[in-house]
Write a protein that holds these residues in place. Structure first.
Motif, PDB file in Angstrom:
ATOM      1  N   HIS A 202     -66.692  -8.529 -11.267  1.00  6.98           N
ATOM      2  CA  HIS A 202     -65.890  -9.752 -11.181  1.00  6.98           C
ATOM      3  C   HIS A 202     -65.381  -9.991  -9.762  1.00  6.98           C
ATOM      4  O   HIS A 202     -65.125 -11.145  -9.389  1.00  6.98           O
ATOM      5  CB  HIS A 202     -64.729  -9.682 -12.180  1.00  6.98           C
ATOM      6  CG  HIS A 202     -65.166  -9.957 -13.587  1.00  6.98           C
ATOM      7  ND1 HIS A 202     -65.676  -8.975 -14.403  1.00  6.98           N
ATOM      8  CD2 HIS A 202     -65.202 -11.118 -14.308  1.00  6.98           C
ATOM      9  CE1 HIS A 202     -65.989  -9.496 -15.566  1.00  6.98           C
ATOM     10  NE2 HIS A 202     -65.723 -10.783 -15.542  1.00  6.98           N
ATOM     11  N   VAL A 205     -68.207 -11.851  -8.347  1.00 11.49           N
ATOM     12  CA  VAL A 205     -68.187 -13.228  -8.868  1.00 11.49           C
ATOM     13  C   VAL A 205     -67.207 -14.080  -8.074  1.00 11.49           C
ATOM     14  O   VAL A 205     -67.500 -15.217  -7.685  1.00 11.49           O
ATOM     15  CB  VAL A 205     -67.819 -13.238 -10.370  1.00 11.49           C
ATOM     16  CG1 VAL A 205     -67.544 -14.663 -10.845  1.00 11.49           C
ATOM     17  CG2 VAL A 205     -68.936 -12.617 -11.192  1.00 11.49           C
ATOM     18  N   TRP A 206     -66.024 -13.499  -7.799  1.00 15.62           N
ATOM     19  CA  TRP A 206     -65.016 -14.252  -7.025  1.00 15.62           C
ATOM     20  C   TRP A 206     -65.490 -14.494  -5.597  1.00 15.62           C
ATOM     21  O   TRP A 206     -65.268 -15.564  -5.034  1.00 15.62           O
ATOM     22  CB  TRP A 206     -63.703 -13.474  -7.030  1.00 15.62           C
ATOM     23  CG  TRP A 206     -62.685 -14.049  -6.100  1.00 15.62           C
ATOM     24  CD1 TRP A 206     -61.961 -15.195  -6.288  1.00 15.62           C
ATOM     25  CD2 TRP A 206     -62.300 -13.531  -4.819  1.00 15.62           C
ATOM     26  NE1 TRP A 206     -61.139 -15.412  -5.196  1.00 15.62           N
ATOM     27  CE2 TRP A 206     -61.333 -14.414  -4.291  1.00 15.62           C
ATOM     28  CE3 TRP A 206     -62.669 -12.422  -4.093  1.00 15.62           C
ATOM     29  CZ2 TRP A 206     -60.741 -14.193  -3.053  1.00 15.62           C
ATOM     30  CZ3 TRP A 206     -62.077 -12.202  -2.867  1.00 15.62           C
ATOM     31  CH2 TRP A 206     -61.134 -13.087  -2.355  1.00 15.62           C
ATOM     32  N   GLN A 212     -63.045 -19.435  -8.685  1.00 12.73           N
ATOM     33  CA  GLN A 212     -62.833 -18.663  -9.910  1.00 12.73           C
ATOM     34  C   GLN A 212     -61.851 -17.524  -9.643  1.00 12.73           C
ATOM     35  O   GLN A 212     -62.195 -16.339  -9.687  1.00 12.73           O
ATOM     36  CB  GLN A 212     -64.165 -18.130 -10.433  1.00 12.73           C
ATOM     37  CG  GLN A 212     -65.153 -19.225 -10.795  1.00 12.73           C
ATOM     38  CD  GLN A 212     -66.386 -18.672 -11.481  1.00 12.73           C
ATOM     39  OE1 GLN A 212     -66.299 -17.831 -12.378  1.00 12.73           O
ATOM     40  NE2 GLN A 212     -67.537 -19.156 -11.080  1.00 12.73           N
ATOM     41  N   GLU A 214     -59.486 -16.482 -11.449  1.00  9.50           N
ATOM     42  CA  GLU A 214     -59.221 -15.619 -12.590  1.00  9.50           C
ATOM     43  C   GLU A 214     -60.128 -14.386 -12.563  1.00  9.50           C
ATOM     44  O   GLU A 214     -59.750 -13.313 -13.055  1.00  9.50           O
ATOM     45  CB  GLU A 214     -59.401 -16.373 -13.911  1.00  9.50           C
ATOM     46  CG  GLU A 214     -60.805 -16.886 -14.192  1.00  9.50           C
ATOM     47  CD  GLU A 214     -61.017 -18.292 -13.670  1.00  9.50           C
ATOM     48  OE1 GLU A 214     -61.891 -18.997 -14.213  1.00  9.50           O
ATOM     49  OE2 GLU A 214     -60.325 -18.704 -12.715  1.00  9.50           O
ATOM     50  N   ALA A 215     -61.326 -14.514 -11.974  1.00  9.04           N
ATOM     51  CA  ALA A 215     -62.220 -13.360 -11.843  1.00  9.04           C
ATOM     52  C   ALA A 215     -61.615 -12.324 -10.898  1.00  9.04           C
ATOM     53  O   ALA A 215     -61.721 -11.116 -11.131  1.00  9.04           O
ATOM     54  CB  ALA A 215     -63.588 -13.807 -11.344  1.00  9.04           C
ATOM     55  N   TYR A 273     -56.195 -18.616 -15.346  1.00 12.57           N
ATOM     56  CA  TYR A 273     -57.115 -18.974 -16.416  1.00 12.57           C
ATOM     57  C   TYR A 273     -56.765 -20.342 -16.998  1.00 12.57           C
ATOM     58  O   TYR A 273     -57.644 -21.153 -17.285  1.00 12.57           O
ATOM     59  CB  TYR A 273     -57.068 -17.907 -17.504  1.00 12.57           C
ATOM     60  CG  TYR A 273     -58.054 -18.115 -18.630  1.00 12.57           C
ATOM     61  CD1 TYR A 273     -59.334 -17.603 -18.545  1.00 12.57           C
ATOM     62  CD2 TYR A 273     -57.694 -18.818 -19.770  1.00 12.57           C
ATOM     63  CE1 TYR A 273     -60.240 -17.785 -19.578  1.00 12.57           C
ATOM     64  CE2 TYR A 273     -58.593 -19.012 -20.809  1.00 12.57           C
ATOM     65  CZ  TYR A 273     -59.868 -18.488 -20.706  1.00 12.57           C
ATOM     66  OH  TYR A 273     -60.760 -18.680 -21.728  1.00 12.57           O
ATOM     67  N   LEU A 388     -64.173 -14.473 -20.422  1.00 10.37           N
ATOM     68  CA  LEU A 388     -64.617 -14.934 -19.106  1.00 10.37           C
ATOM     69  C   LEU A 388     -66.111 -15.209 -19.097  1.00 10.37           C
ATOM     70  O   LEU A 388     -66.573 -16.165 -18.456  1.00 10.37           O
ATOM     71  CB  LEU A 388     -64.273 -13.888 -18.049  1.00 10.37           C
ATOM     72  CG  LEU A 388     -62.780 -13.732 -17.728  1.00 10.37           C
ATOM     73  CD1 LEU A 388     -62.578 -12.633 -16.695  1.00 10.37           C
ATOM     74  CD2 LEU A 388     -62.187 -15.033 -17.207  1.00 10.37           C
ATOM     75  N   PHE A 392     -67.728 -18.732 -18.115  1.00 11.17           N
ATOM     76  CA  PHE A 392     -68.716 -18.832 -17.042  1.00 11.17           C
ATOM     77  C   PHE A 392     -70.019 -19.432 -17.564  1.00 11.17           C
ATOM     78  O   PHE A 392     -70.643 -20.271 -16.909  1.00 11.17           O
ATOM     79  CB  PHE A 392     -68.977 -17.454 -16.448  1.00 11.17           C
ATOM     80  CG  PHE A 392     -70.025 -17.439 -15.382  1.00 11.17           C
ATOM     81  CD1 PHE A 392     -69.729 -17.864 -14.100  1.00 11.17           C
ATOM     82  CD2 PHE A 392     -71.316 -17.011 -15.661  1.00 11.17           C
ATOM     83  CE1 PHE A 392     -70.694 -17.858 -13.111  1.00 11.17           C
ATOM     84  CE2 PHE A 392     -72.290 -17.006 -14.687  1.00 11.17           C
ATOM     85  CZ  PHE A 392     -71.979 -17.429 -13.400  1.00 11.17           C
TER      86      PHE A 392
END
Length: 688
Positions: A202, A205-206, A212, A214-215, A273, A388, A392
């Motif tokens: 994650h 991912v960020w 994003q 929240e990631a 989120y 999540l 996504f």
């Protein structure tokens, strides 16, 4: 949503299954195959080797509170038990299973040290969660007389022996210890390893999509959880705990401070989120609830006070949890987010297991059972991971749909409208006049539109520019612009409006005006912010018109190039220093730009990213609309981005115009005999 609830049911079933395993008895050997060590102990608070040491009876209550037997609840307690070997154990390989001992121990059999865990002062360190299993050498066992087990226990504010200890056959004791070790430490070590992987995933991912957030917070929750759980599985890590580690500070940081860090991260994750921000007062309260208990913890002078002060700092854990639940309930009731309810349900495994631990340990006093709240927290992590992943996946599917189908739908609507106009023309002859007027209007629209665009590339001192602009039919859906200040080129823009005809042509003029004004308004504003402002103005100005845009925006300053891509084909960079073997490649920064954000769609949550790289003398860029790469030959095969890249690589070391001419010759040769179906714009930019 249905898929998530199916996953939640699986998680609940897993929780029930795990709980059933936990509460199954470890299965002690038959009475004639063991010596029960859960009772019958005597204790002393001074070394038995000293003259005058007296042992007293150790009741079960005292066995769970050994620290209360010594002055100031810190020191050493000696436990002794005499016994004879049962007939069923004589001549067998024997071992002792002592369960968990708080804090540290040294265990002797008939005066011989057979094992120890933890460290005694002056470098004390607790091994409270380490299962004690000690093999007994055969040569020290008195098969027909009295044997003595002597345990030296270091206590400090807490001290106990739990888990129904016994002496028995080697394999029976080993199995009991292995099971307890699995539930109390090994399982959590595997969970921690999995959480590290989830956290790094994650985090990446960020990094790929900074919107994003929240990631990012979910990654931090995983990392801090791994560190907080270290107190449970530290003995599973080779070399830990080290004698050089300070037990008091270890407890302050890992067992206490992180207890308040996790709720802070969780509430921040929930806010991100739900796309909600706290007001200033709430932020101050949240930070205070984080810092104040940490200050109390850090002020504790020793481990005894750290435990005694628990009623003053542990309740600070509850307000952020209550705030998080309130936030989620509010979002569910007001339907602020479709997936707020799954997120709320995702936290239920922790609440269930925490309640079970409270009942079994604090009410029923079943200390032999392991704590399962940590398992509940792993199920929460799993549930949040599913939440999540669903979010996504939904966002990705929506972006792919917009990318693949929205333009086709607009084109189809335009075709349907054209067919309807043709049918009406046949029915009503008067529409012929209207058609003639429409053609005149189209010619006027073409003239007006082209008057908005530059007629030639600006002549500047620092850059060479060459471009080709071929509208497919009348009004173009492509738009381009060059920005200069004095004899310096400051930027350029290339955009492509979806659809064809008057609607897309009008949008190009609306967009051209917005782009030019926003870009030139303030050169100190970040390029990503400018693109975001352009998007907002286009959405406002075009009203209900459904067309959207893709495009690239470049800002130039000396050798520096800033670049924003909004769902447009990637630009290519040609390095002048590579000689005859040079190839065209995406720059590293551009290659990492995977954004599919489009311009002009009100419902789309946009997030533009500006990239930056340098160009030296002779380096060149090629920008183009998708007609260049998507046009086909007579066999129906697209020319493709790879062909654009290769043609640009082979375009030689001449000026920008020669490179453009070479690319266009390759393109025309490939598409010879096939009419273009879209507007075509190609720009080559070369550093002088």
């Amino acid at each position: 949503m249905k898929g998530f609830f199916k996953d939640i049911r699986k998680i609940f079933c897993l929780a029930v299954l795990l709980s059933s395993f936990v509460f199954i008895s470890c299965g002690r050997p038959a009475p004639d195959k063991m010596v029960d060590l859960s009772s019958g102990w005597l204790y002393a608070v001074r070394n038995p080797a000293l003259e005058g040491t007296v042992f007293a009876e150790l009741t079960p209550e005292k066995m769970e509170n050994l620290h209360k037997l010594v002055s100031e609840q810190k020191g050493t307690v000696w436990l002794r038990k005499n016994f004879s070997i049962p007939e069923g154990l004589k001549g067998k390989d024997l071992a002792v299973y002592l369960g968990r001992i708080t804090l540290a121990d040294k265990t002797y059999f008939n005066g011989i040290l057979i094992g120890h865990e933890g460290y005694f002062p002056p470098h004390e360190f607790s091994a409270w969660n380490t299962t004690r299993f000690y093999d007994i050498p055969e040569n020290i066992i008195n098969q027909y007389g009295t044997n003595t087990i002597l345990i030296e226990v270091f206590v400090d504010g807490e001290g106990s022996i739990i888990s129904n200890p016994f002496l028995g056959e080697y394999q029976d004791a080993k199995n009991a210890a292995a099971k307890e070790r699995f539930w109390n430490s090994q399982l959590l070590a595997w969970f921690a390893f999995a959480m590290v992987i989830v956290g790094f995933y994650h985090l990446m991912v960020w990094r790929k999509s900074r919107s994003q957030k929240e990631a990012l917070w979910f990654a931090l929750i995983n990392f801090i959880s791994v560190i907080y759980m270290l107190v449970f599985y530290i003995s599973e890590i080779p070399g830990l705990p080290s004698p050089k580690m300070n037990f008091l500070w270890f407890q302050k940081i890992f067992s206490c401070s992180l207890l308040f860090t996790l709720p802070f991260l969780i509430t921040t994750f929930v806010n991100e989120y739900l796309k909600r921000k706290d007001n200033k007062v709430i932020r101050i309260i949240r930070i205070s609830v984080l810092i104040i208990p940490m200050m109390i913890v850090m002020a504790a002078p020793n481990y005894y006070y750290l435990r005694q002060w628990r009623p003053f700092y542990q309740p600070w854990f509850l307000p952020p949890i209550a705030y998080m639940v309130f936030r989620l309930f509010k979002a569910v009731i007001k339907k602020e987010q479709d997936d707020a309810l799954p997120l709320l349900l995702g936290f239920t495994p922790f609440l269930i297991t925490a309640a079970l631990d409270f009942i079994t340990h604090d009410i029923l006093k079943l200390y032999t059972l392991p704590y399962i709240t940590s398992i509940g927290w792993q199920l929460v992590i799993l549930a949040l991971l599913i939440v999540l992943a669903n979010r996504f996946s939904n966002a990705r599917n929506r972006a792919e749909y917009l990318n693949k189908h929205l333009k086709d739908e607009v084109d189809q609507r335009t075709i349907d409208l054209t067919k309807s106009n043709q049918e009406l023309t046949v029915v009503n002859a008067k529409l012929e006049v209207a058609q003639m007027r429409a053609e005149e209007d189209m010619r006027l629209a073409v003239y007006v539109q082209q008057s908005f665009f530059p007629r030639w590339a600006p002549s500047v001192d620092d850059w060479e520019l060459a471009y080709v602009f071929k509208p497919n039919a009348g009004v173009s859906g492509d738009l381009y612009d060059f920005f200069s200040e004095g004899n310096s080129l400051t930027g350029l823009a290339l955009f492509d409006v979806s659809g064809h005809g008057i609607a897309s042509g009008l949008v190009t003029m609306i967009a051209k005006n917005a782009i030019s004004r926003k870009f030139s308004s303030d050169m100190n504003v970040k390029l990503a912010t400018i693109m975001k402002d352009i998007n907002k103005e286009i959405i406002t100005d075009k009203g209900d018109v459904q067309n959207y845009l893709t495009g690239v925006l470049l800002r130039l300053h000396g050798n520096q190039v800033q670049y924003v891509n909004a769902g447009h084909p990637a630009i290519f960079y040609r390095n002048a220093k590579t000689g005859k073997t040079q190839t065209v490649r995406m720059t590293k920064e551009i290659a990492e730009d995977n954004t599919c954000t489009l311009v002009g769609i009100p419902e789309l949550d946009v997030d533009f990213k500006a990239l930056q790289f340098n160009m030296e003398k002779g380096d060149a860029l090629i920008l183009y609309t998708d007609c260049l790469s998507e046009s086909r030959n007579d066999a129906g095969t697209e020319w493709g981005q790879d062909s654009v890249c290769q043609a640009f690589a082979n375009s030689g070391n001449g000026n920008a115009q020669s490179k453009l001419d070479f690319v266009m010759r390759q393109f025309d040769r490939y598409t010879e005999g096939v009419a273009l179906r879209d507007d075509l714009t190609v720009i080559v930019l070369q550093k002088k």
